[in-house]
Design an enzyme around this catalytic site. Structure first.
Site, mmCIF file in Angstrom:
data_model
loop_
_atom_site.group_PDB
_atom_site.id
_atom_site.type_symbol
_atom_site.label_atom_id
_atom_site.label_comp_id
_atom_site.label_asym_id
_atom_site.label_seq_id
_atom_site.Cartn_x
_atom_site.Cartn_y
_atom_site.Cartn_z
ATOM 1 N N ARG A 69 56.145 43.971 43.830
ATOM 2 C CA ARG A 69 55.439 45.123 43.251
ATOM 3 C C ARG A 69 55.568 46.313 44.181
ATOM 4 N NH1 ARG A 69 50.922 42.809 39.327
ATOM 5 N NH2 ARG A 69 52.406 43.069 37.645
ATOM 6 N N GLN A 104 59.193 49.120 39.779
ATOM 7 C CA GLN A 104 58.205 49.211 38.693
ATOM 8 C C GLN A 104 58.853 49.120 37.310
ATOM 9 O OE1 GLN A 104 55.783 52.670 39.412
ATOM 10 N NE2 GLN A 104 54.105 51.440 40.190
ATOM 11 N N ASP A 119 59.565 45.492 36.055
ATOM 12 C CA ASP A 119 58.450 44.548 36.175
ATOM 13 C C ASP A 119 58.016 44.015 34.801
ATOM 14 O OD1 ASP A 119 56.151 43.205 36.782
ATOM 15 O OD2 ASP A 119 55.175 44.881 37.791
ATOM 16 N N SER A 130 54.119 43.652 34.220
ATOM 17 C CA SER A 130 53.406 44.873 33.824
ATOM 18 C C SER A 130 53.683 45.230 32.371
ATOM 19 C CB SER A 130 53.834 46.056 34.695
ATOM 20 O OG SER A 130 53.366 45.894 35.996
ATOM 21 N N TYR A 188 47.570 41.888 44.364
ATOM 22 C CA TYR A 188 47.027 40.723 43.682
ATOM 23 C C TYR A 188 45.696 40.273 44.270
ATOM 24 C CZ TYR A 188 51.402 39.969 41.219
ATOM 25 O OH TYR A 188 52.486 40.090 40.405
HETATM 26 P P1 NAD Z 1 46.791 39.946 37.522
HETATM 27 O O1 NAD Z 1 47.325 39.772 36.148
HETATM 28 O O2 NAD Z 1 47.304 39.052 38.592
HETATM 29 O O3 NAD Z 1 45.200 39.754 37.483
HETATM 30 C C1 NAD Z 1 44.408 40.537 36.606
HETATM 31 C C2 NAD Z 1 43.198 41.068 37.324
HETATM 32 O O4 NAD Z 1 42.252 40.028 37.533
HETATM 33 C C3 NAD Z 1 43.479 41.672 38.709
HETATM 34 O O5 NAD Z 1 43.046 43.006 38.734
HETATM 35 C C4 NAD Z 1 42.646 40.788 39.645
HETATM 36 O O6 NAD Z 1 42.129 41.503 40.740
HETATM 37 C C5 NAD Z 1 41.558 40.314 38.711
HETATM 38 N N1 NAD Z 1 40.791 39.146 39.170
HETATM 39 C C6 NAD Z 1 41.215 38.032 39.829
HETATM 40 N N2 NAD Z 1 40.185 37.203 40.074
HETATM 41 C C7 NAD Z 1 39.062 37.787 39.544
HETATM 42 C C8 NAD Z 1 37.692 37.425 39.466
HETATM 43 N N3 NAD Z 1 37.231 36.287 39.984
HETATM 44 N N4 NAD Z 1 36.835 38.273 38.856
HETATM 45 C C9 NAD Z 1 37.279 39.453 38.324
HETATM 46 N N5 NAD Z 1 38.553 39.842 38.361
HETATM 47 C C10 NAD Z 1 39.439 39.027 38.966
HETATM 48 O O7 NAD Z 1 46.908 41.456 37.963
HETATM 49 P P2 NAD Z 1 48.034 42.526 37.556
HETATM 50 O O8 NAD Z 1 47.755 43.083 36.232
HETATM 51 O O9 NAD Z 1 49.333 41.879 37.755
HETATM 52 O O10 NAD Z 1 47.810 43.694 38.604
HETATM 53 C C11 NAD Z 1 47.496 43.457 39.964
HETATM 54 C C12 NAD Z 1 47.722 44.725 40.783
HETATM 55 O O11 NAD Z 1 49.104 45.004 40.950
HETATM 56 C C13 NAD Z 1 47.109 45.989 40.277
HETATM 57 O O12 NAD Z 1 46.560 46.675 41.372
HETATM 58 C C14 NAD Z 1 48.261 46.759 39.744
HETATM 59 O O13 NAD Z 1 48.015 48.143 39.730
HETATM 60 C C15 NAD Z 1 49.321 46.389 40.729
HETATM 61 N N6 NAD Z 1 50.672 46.594 40.206
HETATM 62 C C16 NAD Z 1 51.610 47.235 40.983
HETATM 63 C C17 NAD Z 1 52.914 47.421 40.495
HETATM 64 C C18 NAD Z 1 53.971 48.105 41.307
HETATM 65 O O14 NAD Z 1 53.666 48.856 42.202
HETATM 66 N N7 NAD Z 1 55.240 47.836 41.025
HETATM 67 C C19 NAD Z 1 53.235 46.933 39.244
HETATM 68 C C20 NAD Z 1 52.257 46.287 38.487
HETATM 69 C C21 NAD Z 1 50.985 46.119 38.988
#
Ligand code: NAD
Length: 371
Positions: free
Chosen positions: A119, A124, A127, A130, A227
């Site tokens: 990430r 991006q 991905d 996403s 994550y």
């Molecule tokens: P994910 O699908 O792994 O998880 C979904 C959400 O669940 C996350 O926000 C996580 O913090 C939350 N979570 C986990 N345990 C929990 C709990 N017990 N109670 C409440 N919430 C809980 O997450 P995702 O959608 O893949 O995104 C994770 C991060 O990665 C975000 O900050 C996103 O902005 C970032 N991201 C970055 C890039 C990049 O820079 N290329 C791309 C995609 C996402």
């Protein structure tokens, strides 16, 4: 360079890993593209559209392929005809489908798991997590709205006023953010929670109310690659108490919490469901990873204490045309970013190559699988 696009065979999979748009773009790079007949049918793409874009539509697309594209990992038995050392580029579910990964290694294939894409900013556009989560977050709200026996927006009518639905989003990653935005667009009053404190501002910026454990520290900043990790027992207890008092007032709950490589955290217990109003709806987006909600079952409507609990094994597959278009672009963006004109094929760098490569030279080589 021959790129093969296979028809997906997993139950319930409706997406396809290329579209006429990406076929044209691969052809412009100098590659040949072979698409298995019928591959696009469930995503509303006809064989004729692939052919018009320059693909060879055939029953035996894998034959002679240097690169095989997939939404999910193809059955190794279908790959007998590929070139030695061919790349398999797909969502390979490396932890869930470990024996299939071993079979790719044994066949001398180079399996590249798109869900292991780092990430980082430059990746991006590649991905798949996403792009697919975004659509899943949208669809979860639409499905919950459909199952809800009331309206989302406040309505003032001659016969009286209908109050706005209260919607609570648990887990504010990519899917959760889109769920908040969608529920807001439909007119609900939205609140949301996460363990990562960085999400608080994102929730506010979408016009929703953050609901956070304040007594025990959560995860500051973006954590490893953004994550979440498993939370302490103390945090889990504080979270359960907070959720209990909030959830009883909600009409719609969308859960999206995931921890990579582990079962989804349990966020809603049966006792909490019992505290909700009859007719409320919970959509468990994590149902395929073990579920955030006690008693949720993939692809089944479960009714407990008068509350409807839904969740799909494969939510993006419910929007096959858009999900395929974005997935296919992710694959094209990845392969084209590394295209070496002289070699006439993609050549990966270490940062991304090592992150996503599962097998090479007959062995499993990925640290996350060996670790
Ligand atoms: P994910 O699908 O792994 O998880 C979904 C959400 O669940 C996350 O926000 C996580 O913090 C939350 N979570 C986990 N345990 C929990 C709990 N017990 N109670 C409440 N919430 C809980 O997450 P995702 O959608 O893949 O995104 C994770 C991060 O990665 C975000 O900050 C996103 O902005 C970032 N991201 C970055 C890039 C990049 O820079 N290329 C791309 C995609 C996402």
């Amino acid at each position: 360079m021959r790129i093969a696009v296979l028809k997906e065979r997993a139950a319930g999979e409706t997406r396809v890993s290329a579209t006429p748009e990406t076929v044209k773009k691969f052809k412009a790079l100098g590659a040949e593209v072979a698409v298995e007949a019928g591959a696009g049918e469930t995503a509303s793409i006809a064989d004729a559209d692939f052919a018009a874009a320059g693909a060879e539509v055939t029953a035996d697309a894998a034959s002679g392929a240097d690169i095989v594209l997939g939404v999910q990992g193809p059955d190794p038995a279908l790959l007998g005809g590929v070139k030695p050392g061919a790349w398999i580029v797909a969502g390979l579910d490396p932890f869930g489908q470990r024996s299939r990964v071993d079979a790719y290694a044994a066949a001398g294939l180079e399996a590249l798991a798109m869900e292991f894409m780092p990430r980082i900013t430059r990746a991006q556009s590649m991905d798949i997590l996403s792009s697919q989560s975004n659509l899943a977050g949208y669809k979860a709200v639409i499905e919950a709205a459909n199952a809800y026996g009331r309206a989302f927006p406040m309505m003032m009518t001659a016969a009286g006023t209908i109050s706005a639905a209260k919607c609570f989003v648990m887990g504010v990653g990519v899917a959760g953010l889109q769920a908040i935005a969608t529920a807001r667009r439909l007119g609900a009053q939205v609140s949301a929670t996460d363990v990562r404190s960085a999400t608080k501002e994102q929730i506010l910026s979408l016009g929703a109310k953050p609901i956070f454990v304040e007594t025990v520290a959560g995860i500051e900043g973006e954590g490893a690659g953004g994550y979440a990790t498993e939370m302490s027992e103390e945090y889990q207890k504080a979270q359960a108490e907070l959720v209990s008092s909030h959830i009883a007032k909600q009409d719609i709950v969308i859960t999206t919490a995931l921890i990579p490589g582990r079962a989804a955290p349990r966020l809603i217990t049966d006792a909490q469901i019992a505290s909700m109003k009859p007719g409320s709806v919970i959509f468990d987006l994590a149902v395929a990873q073990g579920g955030n909600v006690e008693g949720s079952k993939a692809d089944e409507l479960v009714v407990k204490h008068g509350v409807k609990i839904i969740g799909y094994a494969n939510t993006p597959a419910k929007l096959p045309a858009d999900a395929s278009a974005l997935f296919a672009r992710n694959l094209y963006n990845f392969l084209s970013a590394f295209w070496d004109k002289e070699a006439g094929r993609p050549v990966l760098d270490e940062e991304i190559g090592n992150a996503i490569r599962l097998t090479q030279g007959g062995k499993v080589v990925n640290e996350r699988l060996l670790g």
